[in-house]
Enzyme design. Sequence first.
Site, short mmCIF file in Angstrom:
data_model
loop_
_atom_site.label_atom_id
_atom_site.label_comp_id
_atom_site.label_asym_id
_atom_site.label_seq_id
_atom_site.Cartn_x
_atom_site.Cartn_y
_atom_site.Cartn_z
CG HIS A 37 -1.97 1.14 1.36
ND1 HIS A 37 -1.54 2.29 1.76
CD2 HIS A 37 -3.23 0.81 1.12
CE1 HIS A 37 -2.52 3.03 1.80
NE2 HIS A 37 -3.78 2.30 1.43
CG ASP A 80 0.87 -2.26 6.19
OD1 ASP A 80 -0.10 -2.43 7.10
OD2 ASP A 80 0.93 -1.57 4.89
CD GLN A 110 -6.59 -4.34 4.20
OE1 GLN A 110 -7.52 -5.16 4.53
NE2 GLN A 110 -6.91 -2.99 3.87
CE LYS A 142 -6.89 -0.31 6.46
NZ LYS A 142 -7.49 0.27 5.33
CB CYS A 201 -3.76 3.33 -1.79
SG CYS A 201 -5.16 4.53 -1.21
#
Length: 410
Positions: A115, A200, A203, A226, A368
């Site tokens: 991302h 990261d 998600q 999220k 993104c």
Amino acid sequence: MNVKKDFPIFNAHPELVYLDSGATSLKPQPVIDAIVAYYSTYSANIHRGLYKISEKASAEYEDTRSVVARFINAPSPNEIIFTSGTTESINLLTSTIGGSSVGQGDEVVTTVMEHHANFVPWQQLAFNTGADFKVIDINENHELGIMKEDGHIDLTNIITKKTKIFTITLVSNTLGTINPVKEIIAAVKAINPSVITVVDAAQAAPHLSIDVQDLGCDFLAFSGHKMLGPTGVGVLWGRKQLLDSMPPYQLGGDMINEVSLEKTTYAKTPHKFEAGTPHIAGVIGLKAAITYLQQIGLDTIAKHEHALASYAIDQINKEFGDEVAMLGPSDMGQRAGIVTFTFGTIHAHDISQILDDNNIAVRAGHHCTMPLHTRLDITASTRASFYVYNTQEDVDKLVMGLKKVKQTLS
Ligand code: C6P
């Protein structure tokens, strides 16, 4: 799983088929209640007031640090820094440890599936310091190009003695790929143990159970919004020793030890990184979100989404065959609950518009991840992302919606 009743947005919009949880999740009543309780019964500032409601706010805020630490199996709550989200967590890193660790001729390594939040800050750090910015490609199965057919990871010519930072997403927000981050980090450290590794987990944290000690990374970032929590709150976890060695990120109130006309000394980790009044209600809401997720169970959530994604891919392939090109690995074992595709020559924005006319919310565009879209030679795609409140019926409605798209536009 029958949790739709916990999400009041479905009372306001009973017809809503929400397939955009990758962008942000809906909020269950206990999270909304926790935020309302703070604002309506103890909305004082933290770490400052010597009175009851401020002490309660401070206790709730600090207790969330412990809840988050247990959620990702961090060794200590003092390794949890509250930020405004994954984006700020990563920018905190590039402007603190990045500046002191990376210089001319060094290497910063990432992947093409990142991302922009885990791409642009590192790219700019490399540009500003004269470091080499190296990007790992994907293979034809939309896995990282370092994954060999025999299951081995080959980092030859990628990680070297000059590599200072390696950063990777645990789950791709576009491909849905679950990267074998534990194995990749072990392979990175085997070549160069001093590489700082960043994960990261934007998600991943909402959907998979995470253990930072097992992953073996140095830093991990994720966002509250999220994972059923409020917007404007996120987490950066880092190894204590590294955090202690880093300069502060922002300067101001609540991050100091002592200030005089001559000099300022800073508070200890983690408060050194939390200047100013933080998003207190957001942090308290995040605790309620984690408690809610843990009541369902992260393994149950992962299985539920995986089943929905498998069903969606099967149904879409069955209905539309080669007209639809699925992004992401064909091996369902490597996928999270994200289904992204292109549909012939129909633009993703048109697909999204017609689906919206049928109360189905998906994301359309580059999500993104422009470097990834460029690599795949497409400008846009359509993404359906699943979460706890989605059902098989939602998938059936998506397929019906796509039939209408085809009738209307092809
Ligand atoms: N992806 C999506 O629709 P923030 O905006 O800071 O909460 O999260 C940024 C971010 C970082 N990494 C990954 C893998 C992400 O998916 C995101 C956010 C959303 O895919 C909004 S663009």
